[in-house]
Design an enzyme around this catalytic site. Structure first.
Site, PDB file in Angstrom:
ATOM      1  N   LYS A 130     -46.523  33.605  86.099  1.00 19.76           N
ATOM      2  CA  LYS A 130     -47.152  34.689  85.352  1.00 19.76           C
ATOM      3  C   LYS A 130     -48.126  34.182  84.288  1.00 19.76           C
ATOM      4  O   LYS A 130     -48.977  34.934  83.816  1.00 19.76           O
ATOM      5  CB  LYS A 130     -46.069  35.552  84.715  1.00 19.76           C
ATOM      6  CG  LYS A 130     -45.270  36.337  85.724  1.00 19.76           C
ATOM      7  CD  LYS A 130     -46.032  37.555  86.167  1.00 19.76           C
ATOM      8  CE  LYS A 130     -45.336  38.264  87.305  1.00 19.76           C
ATOM      9  NZ  LYS A 130     -46.006  39.523  87.653  1.00 19.76           N
ATOM     10  N   SER A 148     -35.830  35.722  92.419  1.00 18.00           N
ATOM     11  CA  SER A 148     -36.924  36.105  93.333  1.00 18.00           C
ATOM     12  C   SER A 148     -37.392  34.901  94.142  1.00 18.00           C
ATOM     13  O   SER A 148     -37.875  35.059  95.276  1.00 18.00           O
ATOM     14  CB  SER A 148     -38.084  36.760  92.581  1.00 18.00           C
ATOM     15  OG  SER A 148     -38.714  35.845  91.725  1.00 18.00           O
TER      16      SER A 148
END
Ligand SMILES: Cc1ncc(COP(=O)(O)O)c(C=O)c1O
Length: 315
Positions: A49, A275
């Site tokens: 991110k 994830s």
């Protein structure tokens, strides 16, 4: 200065990107394709991110929609928030983040460590229920309705793809053979779209697979449901997910993802979050389907250190 050339002095932001790539050696069954995993936890806050946080801020600066003295506002499960807090700390922007107790306490603390102001929207039972993200979004919108604020609005912001395209560019340099398939869990879809745009330029037939939690497999045509995989499965098809840029969506069992990510640490030395386990389950499925001699690629999204307070890695 020796050369007379103006050299920009590096900041912590220059540590974003150029992450390592590794091949899985032990957990891939015989007869399957080779699997490569890009270790995105080598980014400064331990997550890919950082790439999109930087591009959201810098693209807005270039357009002049974000200027010095303004406040940045975002709603976040914590990964984007940590990355934005990091970028805003270095660049000197005030940052207000709307998050929830559904997300890892480590992420909430990281956002504060970088100086962000945090507003917590209470969850139901600590889970990502279908109403949670809309409630966070509403709160962010109401705060951002102010001339001094810049709402990064990650779900609708195509600037995130600019940062994630670099993952694709790096993969093309790091893997010196054709890539047959790439898969990744979808939250905003920014990573999958960015990588697909780059890989398809060189390998037009590369199979791009969107992954989501099986209990909330909305992209695959299912109904929104609750799940415990942070950052993905937002309960709706994300607006940035472009049908032309992926071939298939698959629901993945989150318990299998957790087992896989534990094995990934024990067998391959890759210490990542839930994830990432989902991504590896997807990659193993594709590797089995494509068979020997083919190449499947995915990413380890973030570090397992972000999940130590949860039961992902039990004592
Ligand atoms: C831990 C984690 N994994 C995967 C994703 C999905 O990435 P993207 O938003 O690029 O689809 C996110 C996004 O927040 C995340 O935080």
């Amino acid at each position: 200065m020796k050369s007379g050339r103006q050299v920009k002095s590096p900041t912590a932001l220059d540590a974003i990107g150029i992450t390592p790539i590794v091949q899985l050696h032990k957990i891939v069954p015989e007869g399957s394709a080779d699997i490569f995993v890009k270790l995105e936890y080598f980014n400064p806050t331990g997550s890919y991110k950082d790439r999109m946080a930087l591009s959201m801020i810098e693209e807005a600066e270039k357009r002049g929609t974000l200027r010095s003295g303004m406040t940045v506002v975002e709603y976040t499960g914590g990964s984007t928030g940590s990355s934005l807090a990091f970028v805003c700390a270095v660049k000197g922007y005030r940052l207000v983040l709307i998050s929830s107790d559904a997300f890892a306490i480590e992420k909430l603390k990281t956002m504060k460590a970088f100086g962000a102001e945090l507003i917590i929207v209470p969850s139901v039972g600590g889970k990502t229920t279908p109403d949670l993200i809309p409630r966070m979004m509403e709160k962010a919108k109401s705060l951002a309705d102010n001339d001094d604020c810049y709402f990064t609005n990650q779900i609708h912001n195509s600037d995130i793809i600019v940062g994630h395209r670099n993952i694709g560019k790096e993969l093309l340099k790091q893997i010196d053979r054709p890539i047959d398939a790439f898969c990744g869990g979808v939250g905003t879809a920014g990573m999958l779209m960015g990588v697909s745009l780059e890989l398809r330029q060189v390998y037009p037939n590369v199979k791009i697979v969107a992954l989501e939690p099986a209990s909330s497999a909305v992209i695959s045509g299912g109904s929104p449901g609750s799940h415990d995989v942070e950052g993905i499965g937002i309960g709706a098809v994300p607006p940035l997910l472009d049908e032309r840029l992926y071939d298939e969506a698959r629901g993945i069992d989150e318990n299998e993802a957790r087992q896989r990510v534990r094995l990934l640490a024990k067998e391959e030395g890759i210490f990542a979050g839930t994830s990432s386990g989902l991504n590896v389950v997807g990659a193993l499925q594709l590797a089995k389907e494509l068979g020997e001699g083919k190449t499947v690629v995915t990413v380890a999204v973030d570090t397992g250190l972000k999940y130590l307070a949860s039961d992902l890695y039990p004592v």
